[in-house]
Write a protein that holds these residues in place. Sequence first.
Motif, mmCIF file in Angstrom:
data_model
loop_
_atom_site.group_PDB
_atom_site.id
_atom_site.type_symbol
_atom_site.label_atom_id
_atom_site.label_comp_id
_atom_site.label_asym_id
_atom_site.label_seq_id
_atom_site.Cartn_x
_atom_site.Cartn_y
_atom_site.Cartn_z
ATOM 1 N N GLU A 107 1.230 -3.295 -8.430
ATOM 2 C CA GLU A 107 1.342 -2.413 -7.269
ATOM 3 C C GLU A 107 1.392 -3.221 -5.976
ATOM 4 O OE1 GLU A 107 1.516 0.958 -6.930
ATOM 5 O OE2 GLU A 107 1.726 1.196 -9.099
ATOM 6 N N ILE A 108 0.542 -4.231 -5.872
ATOM 7 C CA ILE A 108 0.483 -5.045 -4.651
ATOM 8 C C ILE A 108 1.779 -5.828 -4.468
ATOM 9 C CG2 ILE A 108 -0.663 -7.001 -3.549
ATOM 10 C CD1 ILE A 108 -3.272 -6.032 -4.875
ATOM 11 N N VAL A 109 2.275 -6.439 -5.538
ATOM 12 C CA VAL A 109 3.508 -7.224 -5.448
ATOM 13 C C VAL A 109 4.677 -6.340 -5.048
ATOM 14 C CG1 VAL A 109 5.203 -8.513 -6.820
ATOM 15 C CG2 VAL A 109 2.772 -9.048 -7.019
ATOM 16 N N ASN A 110 4.772 -5.161 -5.649
ATOM 17 C CA ASN A 110 5.844 -4.231 -5.287
ATOM 18 C C ASN A 110 5.745 -3.797 -3.837
ATOM 19 O OD1 ASN A 110 7.652 -3.769 -7.520
ATOM 20 N ND2 ASN A 110 5.952 -2.827 -8.612
ATOM 21 N N GLU A 111 4.525 -3.597 -3.364
ATOM 22 C CA GLU A 111 4.346 -3.165 -1.982
ATOM 23 C C GLU A 111 4.730 -4.272 -1.004
ATOM 24 O OE1 GLU A 111 3.658 -0.052 0.608
ATOM 25 O OE2 GLU A 111 3.605 -0.038 -1.584
ATOM 26 N N ILE A 112 4.368 -5.507 -1.328
ATOM 27 C CA ILE A 112 4.762 -6.632 -0.479
ATOM 28 C C ILE A 112 6.280 -6.675 -0.348
ATOM 29 C CG2 ILE A 112 4.862 -9.153 -0.326
ATOM 30 C CD1 ILE A 112 2.125 -9.207 -1.741
ATOM 31 N N ALA A 113 6.971 -6.582 -1.490
ATOM 32 C CA ALA A 113 8.437 -6.653 -1.478
ATOM 33 C C ALA A 113 9.052 -5.472 -0.746
ATOM 34 C CB ALA A 113 8.960 -6.714 -2.911
ATOM 35 N N ASP A 114 8.394 -4.329 -0.810
ATOM 36 C CA ASP A 114 8.921 -3.128 -0.153
ATOM 37 C C ASP A 114 8.741 -3.178 1.356
ATOM 38 O OD1 ASP A 114 10.106 -0.453 -0.433
ATOM 39 O OD2 ASP A 114 8.170 0.261 0.319
ATOM 40 N N GLU A 115 7.658 -3.833 1.808
ATOM 41 C CA GLU A 115 7.290 -3.782 3.222
ATOM 42 C C GLU A 115 7.856 -4.933 4.054
ATOM 43 O OE1 GLU A 115 5.602 -1.573 5.034
ATOM 44 O OE2 GLU A 115 5.438 -0.195 3.351
ATOM 45 N N GLU A 116 8.076 -6.112 3.448
ATOM 46 C CA GLU A 116 8.404 -7.265 4.281
ATOM 47 C C GLU A 116 9.124 -8.341 3.482
ATOM 48 O OE1 GLU A 116 4.693 -8.921 5.554
ATOM 49 O OE2 GLU A 116 3.915 -9.034 3.517
ATOM 50 N N SER A 117 9.837 -9.190 4.188
ATOM 51 C CA SER A 117 10.388 -10.382 3.560
ATOM 52 C C SER A 117 9.244 -11.333 3.244
ATOM 53 C CB SER A 117 11.381 -11.067 4.499
ATOM 54 O OG SER A 117 12.524 -10.258 4.712
ATOM 55 N N SER A 118 9.329 -12.022 2.123
ATOM 56 C CA SER A 118 8.222 -12.899 1.735
ATOM 57 C C SER A 118 8.654 -13.848 0.638
ATOM 58 C CB SER A 118 7.030 -12.065 1.238
ATOM 59 O OG SER A 118 7.423 -11.262 0.130
ATOM 60 N N VAL A 119 7.823 -14.862 0.418
ATOM 61 C CA VAL A 119 7.944 -15.755 -0.732
ATOM 62 C C VAL A 119 6.716 -15.510 -1.597
ATOM 63 C CG1 VAL A 119 8.042 -18.142 -1.538
ATOM 64 C CG2 VAL A 119 9.232 -17.488 0.573
ATOM 65 N N ILE A 120 6.924 -15.193 -2.863
ATOM 66 C CA ILE A 120 5.819 -14.877 -3.771
ATOM 67 C C ILE A 120 5.872 -15.818 -4.964
ATOM 68 C CG2 ILE A 120 4.710 -13.118 -5.185
ATOM 69 C CD1 ILE A 120 6.068 -11.000 -3.485
ATOM 70 N N ALA A 121 4.820 -16.587 -5.157
ATOM 71 C CA ALA A 121 4.732 -17.500 -6.296
ATOM 72 C C ALA A 121 3.769 -16.927 -7.311
ATOM 73 C CB ALA A 121 4.261 -18.882 -5.835
ATOM 74 N N GLY A 122 4.178 -16.904 -8.577
ATOM 75 C CA GLY A 122 3.262 -16.377 -9.577
ATOM 76 C C GLY A 122 3.934 -16.181 -10.915
ATOM 77 N N ARG A 123 3.115 -15.949 -11.903
ATOM 78 C CA ARG A 123 3.598 -15.923 -13.275
ATOM 79 C C ARG A 123 4.525 -14.755 -13.593
ATOM 80 N NH1 ARG A 123 -2.200 -16.345 -15.833
ATOM 81 N NH2 ARG A 123 -2.638 -15.269 -13.902
ATOM 82 N N THR A 124 4.353 -13.605 -12.946
ATOM 83 C CA THR A 124 5.143 -12.429 -13.323
ATOM 84 C C THR A 124 5.907 -11.783 -12.176
ATOM 85 O OG1 THR A 124 3.181 -11.028 -13.047
ATOM 86 C CG2 THR A 124 3.651 -11.830 -15.268
ATOM 87 N N ALA A 125 5.838 -12.318 -10.962
ATOM 88 C CA ALA A 125 6.592 -11.727 -9.850
ATOM 89 C C ALA A 125 8.089 -11.726 -10.155
ATOM 90 C CB ALA A 125 6.314 -12.475 -8.552
ATOM 91 N N PHE A 126 8.564 -12.754 -10.843
ATOM 92 C CA PHE A 126 9.986 -12.816 -11.192
ATOM 93 C C PHE A 126 10.404 -11.609 -12.028
ATOM 94 C CE2 PHE A 126 8.135 -14.508 -15.048
ATOM 95 C CZ PHE A 126 9.001 -14.119 -16.053
#
Length: 214
Positions: A107-126
């Motif tokens: 939920e948090i990762v989806n919200e970040i992507a929905d709200e703003e441009s960002s770089v997300i590092a992590g095992r399942t964000a891809f």
Amino acid sequence: MNKNEKFVITINRELGSGGRTVGEKLAAKLGVPFYDKAVIKSLEEKYHLTVEEIETLKGRKQNWWADFKRVVGIGEGIVNRSKYYQVAMGEEPELLTTDEVFKAEKEIVNEIADEESSVIAGRTAFFILRNIPNRLSILIQAPMAQRIERVMRKQGLSREDAEKAIKKVDKMRENYVNKYTGTSRYDTRNYDLVISMEGKTEDEVVDLILKYIG
């Protein structure tokens, strides 16, 4: 990927490859926030976020994520080391081990992507963000000898302990990805770019990515 529109860059990386640092530097160059799994996990633990609590926050106000960031003091400053949550080697196996925590993270990762441009590092964000249209997915790897040297330097471990730690984390991350996505983190079909750090500095890799984006 069009950097002039809202975008998300996901970075999957091997322990000791320098991929996290590449992500931080890339975010700084692009002027966007950098998030990784340890940051998201620290938010979950510190503020006791669950799927139900996130849904409640969403229901109260449409722009809940922006308000939440202001309250907890995260955003572009998250790339600063003084505000950056770093996971210790011994903690990593404890990260995100339950279905409910994974759902909250999703939920948090989806919200970040929905709200703003960002770089997300992590095992399942891809995987979580695989259907986002303006997205770039990157895998960063390095030869084992290079990874061992970096972990020895960063964690103060012996060569033997560094190699053991890398193998342990590799297995844990692969099992985790397989459990929650049904794919392998090493499957190159999951990425737009696969980069080896062999013979390259972190800054050189950042420049390579920026050139690819255009």
